[in-house]
Design a protein around this motif. Structure first.
Motif, short mmCIF file in Angstrom:
data_model
loop_
_atom_site.label_atom_id
_atom_site.label_comp_id
_atom_site.label_asym_id
_atom_site.label_seq_id
_atom_site.Cartn_x
_atom_site.Cartn_y
_atom_site.Cartn_z
N LYS A 1 112.86 -1.41 47.79
CA LYS A 1 112.89 -0.17 46.96
C LYS A 1 112.48 1.69 47.66
CE LYS A 1 114.05 -1.81 42.15
NZ LYS A 1 115.19 -0.81 42.26
N VAL A 2 112.42 2.02 48.51
CA VAL A 2 112.41 3.14 49.50
C VAL A 2 112.74 3.93 49.00
CG1 VAL A 2 112.99 3.89 51.85
CG2 VAL A 2 113.18 1.04 51.14
N VAL A 3 111.35 4.92 49.24
CA VAL A 3 111.56 6.13 47.61
C VAL A 3 111.82 7.19 49.42
CG1 VAL A 3 108.84 6.76 47.69
CG2 VAL A 3 110.43 8.02 46.15
N ALA A 4 111.12 7.05 50.39
CA ALA A 4 111.21 7.86 51.51
C ALA A 4 111.61 7.24 52.62
CB ALA A 4 109.60 8.78 51.70
N GLU A 5 112.00 8.27 53.90
CA GLU A 5 112.46 7.51 54.87
C GLU A 5 112.89 8.65 55.64
OE1 GLU A 5 116.29 4.33 55.92
OE2 GLU A 5 115.82 4.44 53.93
N HIS A 6 112.56 9.13 57.06
CA HIS A 6 113.00 10.11 57.87
C HIS A 6 112.41 9.54 59.49
CE1 HIS A 6 112.64 12.50 54.65
NE2 HIS A 6 111.30 12.14 53.83
N ILE A 7 112.42 10.28 60.40
CA ILE A 7 112.01 9.82 61.70
C ILE A 7 111.70 10.61 61.88
CG2 ILE A 7 113.55 10.11 64.26
CD1 ILE A 7 116.19 9.13 62.61
N ASP A 8 110.53 10.32 62.37
CA ASP A 8 109.41 11.34 62.71
C ASP A 8 108.63 11.26 64.12
OD1 ASP A 8 108.74 12.24 59.84
OD2 ASP A 8 107.69 11.08 59.70
N PRO A 9 107.60 12.28 64.88
CA PRO A 9 107.30 12.03 66.05
C PRO A 9 105.81 11.23 65.63
CG PRO A 9 107.26 13.82 64.90
CD PRO A 9 107.56 13.46 64.04
N ILE A 10 105.91 10.63 66.66
CA ILE A 10 104.77 9.58 66.53
C ILE A 10 103.18 10.00 66.29
CG2 ILE A 10 104.16 9.03 68.78
CD1 ILE A 10 103.88 6.31 66.30
N GLU A 11 103.17 11.64 66.38
CA GLU A 11 102.31 11.99 66.59
C GLU A 11 101.49 12.62 65.02
OE1 GLU A 11 103.48 12.31 70.61
OE2 GLU A 11 104.53 12.99 68.67
N LYS A 12 102.93 12.53 64.50
CA LYS A 12 102.10 12.71 62.67
C LYS A 12 101.82 11.84 62.18
CE LYS A 12 105.29 14.70 58.40
NZ LYS A 12 106.73 14.07 57.76
N LYS A 13 101.70 10.35 62.57
CA LYS A 13 100.92 9.88 61.95
C LYS A 13 99.60 10.12 61.38
CE LYS A 13 104.80 9.62 61.22
NZ LYS A 13 105.36 9.18 59.98
N PRO A 14 98.68 10.34 62.33
CA PRO A 14 98.50 10.89 63.33
C PRO A 14 97.95 9.66 64.48
CG PRO A 14 96.61 11.89 62.69
CD PRO A 14 97.36 10.65 61.67
N LEU A 15 99.00 9.49 65.48
CA LEU A 15 98.20 8.54 66.41
C LEU A 15 99.17 9.24 68.07
CD1 LEU A 15 100.22 5.12 65.74
CD2 LEU A 15 97.90 5.94 66.18
N PHE A 16 97.62 9.49 68.60
CA PHE A 16 98.02 10.38 70.12
C PHE A 16 98.01 10.03 71.23
CE2 PHE A 16 96.66 14.75 68.46
CZ PHE A 16 97.34 14.87 67.51
N HIS A 17 97.55 7.82 71.30
CA HIS A 17 96.80 7.39 72.36
C HIS A 17 98.43 6.32 72.60
CE1 HIS A 17 93.43 9.11 73.95
NE2 HIS A 17 93.78 9.10 72.82
N PHE A 18 99.62 6.27 71.50
CA PHE A 18 100.09 5.27 71.15
C PHE A 18 102.13 6.01 71.58
CE2 PHE A 18 102.84 2.63 68.54
CZ PHE A 18 102.50 0.90 69.27
N MET A 19 101.93 5.43 72.58
CA MET A 19 103.72 5.71 72.99
C MET A 19 103.78 7.44 72.88
SD MET A 19 105.89 2.65 71.98
CE MET A 19 105.64 2.30 70.43
N PRO A 20 103.08 8.29 72.86
CA PRO A 20 103.33 10.42 72.62
C PRO A 20 104.90 10.38 72.89
CG PRO A 20 101.95 9.46 74.71
CD PRO A 20 102.31 8.24 74.36
N GLY A 21 105.14 11.87 72.31
CA GLY A 21 106.84 11.87 72.40
C GLY A 21 107.89 11.43 71.46
#
Length: 336
Positions: free
Chosen positions: A51-71
């Motif tokens: 039961k998915v209540v939120a489903e979006h496409i985000d930049p990985i930086e939003k997670k935030p992950l800065f050292h994991f496949m940037p961009g």
């Protein structure tokens, strides 16, 4: 619904959930602290499965992950519910919905559909995020396994309050995680989150030791966890995991039931970053302050900027196949 993966049954038809560190003992017809796991006839069911209540496409930086496949882009999903009661939750409308209303809301989604959407939208990863993914473990695992088979990475954005058994289930299919280390004081966790500190430290240790790429976030709240002594304690713990582990010190904005606390001064974040660097961390980032220089990635050796950032936007400027383009030092991370 789906029967919960990790639980034990008792003779009196009570059950013990072993998904998170609360280890809730749940009577017939009752739910655990998360509000989404219910004992029906002596069996424990995940009411939020698929039961998915939120489903979006985000930049990985939003997670935030800065050292994991940037961009790169990350297909992000959540269900309702959480095993914390954070007074400062920014997604309380969905995280606390089962607790406050009893409602399990969400659009029915098949695991294979989530993976296909990630492929269609050319997302490099799928993130289990927005609420606490530990409480939708069964659905997450059913997505994670085919995602891996299709070359898509799996990312957890979590409070880290999971059981050792859950860690064991996740490690074979988990590529990266951003874990909140909300404080280094058990009293903070008890009063503001309805939880405890040690299980979070244990999760961080287990995932890091297993080779999962880890980044850590601390939301700094004035008067609650901004004491320099506590910040130094956090930094020292992260160094014990590995000095290459990125630490995000993030600005608080009043939310949910902690509206009286002020917005965190930028100077507090700058000092927190300084403390982290003084203690030996190679990468400390200021968050929720777009344009602050602490967003950038600097080479720990020559201090050259290798990645520039503004908010969720990143630009690789001096990174050459994972090495500093100026001095050649290896910059820890996943750069494919």
């Amino acid at each position: 619904m789906k029967e919960v993966l990790l639980y034990e049954k008792f003779d009196n038809e009570k059950v013990r959930c072993k998904t998170c560190a609360h280890n809730c003992v749940i009577g017939l017809g009752k739910r655990g602290i998360c509000g989404v796991r219910e004992n029906r006839n002596g069996k424990l069911y995940a009411l939020n499965y698929g039961k998915v209540v939120a489903e979006h496409i985000d930049p990985i930086e939003k997670k935030p992950l800065f050292h994991f496949m940037p961009g790169s882009r990350s297909y992000s999903i959540a269900t309702v519910g959480c095993n914390f009661r954070c007074l400062f939750c920014q997604n309380a409308d969905i995280s606390q919905m089962p607790h406050e209303t009893g409602i399990i809301y969400g659009k029915d989604r098949a695991a294979e559909d989530i993976v296909q959407q990630a492929i269609i939208h050319r997302c490099a990863s799928i993130s289990y995020t927005y609420t606490e993914p530990t409480i939708f473990l069964e659905f997450a695992l059913d997505v994670m396994k085919p995602a891996r088979s299709n070359g898509i990475a799996n990312v957890f954005v979590s409070n880290g309050f999971m059981s050792p058994e859950t860690c064991d289930e996740l490690i074979p299919v988990l590529d990266a995680a951003n874990i909140d280390l909300k404080s280094f004081r058990d009293e903070f966790y008890k009063k503001l989150c309805g939880a405890r500190l040690f299980p979070v430290l244990d999760t961080l240790t287990r995932l890091k030791k297993a080779g999962v790429w880890i980044e850590i976030t601390t939301l700094i709240i004035t008067g609650h966890n901004d004491d320099p002594v506590e910040l130094r304690d956090i930094a020292r713990f992260i160094v014990s995991l590995g000095k290459e582990t990125p630490w995000h010190v993030t600005r608080f904005h009043p939310a949910y039931r902690l509206l009286a606390a002020p917005i965190t001064p930028v100077s507090t974040l700058v000092r927190a970053r300084e403390i982290g660097l003084e203690e030996g961390l190679e990468f400390v980032y200021t968050g929720n302050v777009p344009g602050e220089k602490g967003e950038n990635t600097y080479c720990p050796s020559c201090k050259t900027v290798v990645i520039e950032r503004f908010g969720f936007m990143s630009k690789i400027v001096r990174l050459d196949n994972g090495h500093c383009g100026n001095c050649g030092k290896l910059i820890a991370g996943v750069w494919k």
